[in-house]
Design an enzyme around this catalytic site. Structure first.
Site, PDB file in Angstrom:
ATOM      1  CB  CYS A  79      27.186 -19.048  37.701  1.00 25.99           C
ATOM      2  SG  CYS A  79      28.408 -18.304  38.826  1.00 25.99           S
ATOM      3  CG  HIS A 183      30.204 -22.616  36.790  1.00 27.91           C
ATOM      4  ND1 HIS A 183      29.905 -21.737  35.773  1.00 27.91           N
ATOM      5  CD2 HIS A 183      30.618 -21.863  37.831  1.00 27.91           C
ATOM      6  CE1 HIS A 183      30.138 -20.501  36.180  1.00 27.91           C
ATOM      7  NE2 HIS A 183      30.569 -20.549  37.432  1.00 27.91           N
ATOM      8  CD  GLU A 185      29.315 -24.146  33.004  1.00 31.07           C
ATOM      9  OE1 GLU A 185      29.850 -23.064  33.318  1.00 31.07           O
ATOM     10  OE2 GLU A 185      28.255 -24.568  33.531  1.00 31.07           O
TER      11      GLU A 185
END
Length: 206
Positions: A79, A183, A185
């Site tokens: 990011c 992202h 994750e």
């Protein structure tokens, strides 16, 4: 050990938990020596480009990042961490980025019917055989939250794009440096596979 750089720019716990889910030994740290000894290094981040660069300078982490990249440690920006790797951003005029990669960060242009920031799931167009995207199907969906986007100077480093008002360079790779605007994750199983692919880099012959 994988070091996640802590420089007061948020977004760290979710990255740490995702890597722990993959069974990795993870350390969240701003300690230069720990970062330099790590097998791999991740630079996450949310917030302002200028504030993040100020924090990196305040914690004396800019030379550390350059050193680990120069010593060929696999390095992943996520990011804001992707944006910081480049030269400049419209968000913070006059503030130099890390300059590891060539390109600029531009504001996503407004368009009727599209909200800024770009927030939510969007599909990826894969190109140039990125190592992060092994076993990832074309047009897989990942999670974005951003108002600024990368326009890389060298198209060959771009490994994934997405469309949102304009063509957004969503992931890049050059030698040992990798970065994602989205992202991983927070991108479900697709994101975990991307992190798994990053973790495997350098271990292929072990």
């Amino acid at each position: 050990m994988i070091a996640i750089i802590d420089y007061d720019a948020g977004n760290i716990k979710s990255v740490e938990k995702a890597l722990q889910l993959l069974g990795e030994d993870v350390t969240v740290t701003g300690d230069a020596e720990v970062i330099k000894r790590a097998e791999k290094v991740i630079l996450p981040g949310v917030g302002s480009f200028g504030d993040a660069m100020e924090n990196l300078h305040r914690f004396s982490l800019v030379p550390v990042i350059h050193e680990v990249i120069e010593q060929k440690t696999p390095f992943l920006g996520i990011c804001l961490g992707l944006q910081l790797l480049f030269e400049r951003s419209d968000e913070s005029p006059g503030i130099d980025g890390l300059g590891v990669l060539k390109g600029e960060i531009l504001r996503i242009p407004g368009r009727e019917g599209l909200k800024i920031p770009h927030m939510g799931w969007n599909s990826l167009h894969l190109q140039h055989s990125g190592r992060l995207f092994q076993e990832i199907p074309e047009e897989s969906y990942v999670y974005f939250v951003h108002s600024y986007y990368l326009k890389a100077a060298e198209e060959t480093i771009v490994k994934a794009c997405t469309q949102y008002s304009t063509c957004i360079h969503a992931s890049v790779e050059q030698d040992n440096v990798f970065a994602c605007q989205f992202h991983p994750e927070k991108s479900s199983e697709v994101g975990l596979q991307i992190l798994r692919n990053f973790v495997k880099i350098g271990r292929e012959d072990c």
